[in-house]
Design an enzyme around this catalytic site. Sequence first.
Site, PDB file in Angstrom:
ATOM      1  N   LYS A 213       0.723  -1.277  -0.107  1.00 49.18           N
ATOM      2  CA  LYS A 213       0.145   0.091  -0.105  1.00 49.18           C
ATOM      3  C   LYS A 213       0.745   1.223   0.004  1.00 49.18           C
ATOM      4  CE  LYS A 213      -4.430  -1.866   1.190  1.00 49.18           C
ATOM      5  NZ  LYS A 213      -5.339  -2.144   2.333  1.00 49.18           N
ATOM      6  N   ARG A 246      -3.523 -10.175   4.886  1.00 47.49           N
ATOM      7  CA  ARG A 246      -3.713 -10.077   3.334  1.00 47.49           C
ATOM      8  C   ARG A 246      -2.547  -9.552   2.742  1.00 47.49           C
ATOM      9  NH1 ARG A 246      -5.895  -6.750  -0.529  1.00 47.49           N
ATOM     10  NH2 ARG A 246      -7.269  -7.827  -1.811  1.00 47.49           N
TER      11      ARG A 246
HETATM   12  C1  8Y7 Z   1      -7.937  -4.529   1.774  1.00 54.31           C
HETATM   13  C2  8Y7 Z   1      -9.026  -5.370   1.106  1.00 54.31           C
HETATM   14  C3  8Y7 Z   1      -8.018  -4.385  -0.444  1.00 54.31           C
HETATM   15  C4  8Y7 Z   1      -7.795  -4.621   3.124  1.00 54.31           C
HETATM   16  C5  8Y7 Z   1      -9.854  -6.218   3.265  1.00 54.31           C
HETATM   17  C6  8Y7 Z   1      -5.178  -3.445  -1.903  1.00 54.31           C
HETATM   18  C7  8Y7 Z   1     -10.152  -5.947  -1.042  1.00 54.31           C
HETATM   19  C8  8Y7 Z   1      -6.520  -2.827  -1.862  1.00 54.31           C
HETATM   20  N1  8Y7 Z   1      -7.414  -3.904   0.701  1.00 54.31           N
HETATM   21  N2  8Y7 Z   1      -9.811  -6.259   2.039  1.00 54.31           N
HETATM   22  N3  8Y7 Z   1      -9.323  -5.139  -0.185  1.00 54.31           N
HETATM   23  N4  8Y7 Z   1      -8.409  -5.426   3.863  1.00 54.31           N
HETATM   24  N5  8Y7 Z   1     -10.321  -7.173   4.127  1.00 54.31           N
HETATM   25  O1  8Y7 Z   1      -4.197  -2.383  -1.955  1.00 54.31           O
HETATM   26  O2  8Y7 Z   1      -6.925  -3.720   3.690  1.00 54.31           O
HETATM   27  O3  8Y7 Z   1      -4.869  -4.609  -1.875  1.00 54.31           O
HETATM   28  S1  8Y7 Z   1      -7.723  -3.720  -2.078  1.00 54.31           S
END
Ligand code: 8Y7
Length: 271
Positions: A213, A246
């Site tokens: 990020k 994640r």
């Molecule tokens: C997150 C996410 C994304 C996160 C959860 C990226 C779909 C943006 N970020 N889901 N999703 N938490 N639960 O940079 O921080 O991966 S998308």
Amino acid sequence: MLSLELPAVMGVLNVTPDSFSDGGQFNDPERATARALQMVAEGAQIIDVGGESTRPGAEPVSIAEELTRTIPVIEAIRARCDIAISIDTSTPEVMHAAAEAGASLINDVRALRRPGALEAAAKSGLPVCLMHMQGEPANMQDNPRYDDLLADIRAFFLERMEQCAGAGISEERVLLDPGFGFGKTPEQNLLLINRLAEFAALGRPLLVGLSRKSTIGKIVGAASDRLFGSVAGAVVATINGASILRVHDVAATVEALKVVTAIDRERVRDA
Ligand code: 8Y7
């Protein structure tokens, strides 16, 4: 299916043409499935399949398109292995179809706020991750404002958990995520990592996504692919109470978390 004996690594599988950090690489079901199996081999315990880009300024996607992107991939992964599959969606129709196709978790960056989402999630019987986001992807980074960052997010979690309970989604099915980068400044993101344990006090497992990020990029500089910085973030988040990380870089994160876990086990034995 979804064991919460963690920390677990959730591998990101974007099946979008426009995603922020791996855009367009995995938008054909065969390649996407191969990538999923690779992440499983690297130690991922969950694969998060997403067909809507939440990158700031990303184009909205139709329900039909989101279904076309995600469902064949979920079916193909499910046909090949019994890994836990998470569906990254805010769309009730996609929640329903994904559950039918064998998904194990609903990951909703809008925390079931879209009309019909609470009902669809309830009916699926699946666990749900409620993520905090201020605003919408199109405008969330414009000028994030909080009376009290921690208290506002905590109040949001309590409100969404109450809505869930009212819709028949019991607390045991809920995971919480402070939503790094979703309507937060870099300073606010770092503060949230430091104070993650305050959310753990709500009694639900925490899911954390810091991988690649912009807050990491701001610290390490534009020339970096953000790998080492993202792993450092995952390590600190785990120490501070995250249960699911994640990430895009599964092998590196799994290795780092093995060390964190081994050190922590010794601390417990020594106590
Ligand atoms: C997150 C996410 C994304 C996160 C959860 C990226 C779909 C943006 N970020 N889901 N999703 N938490 N639960 O940079 O921080 O991966 S998308």
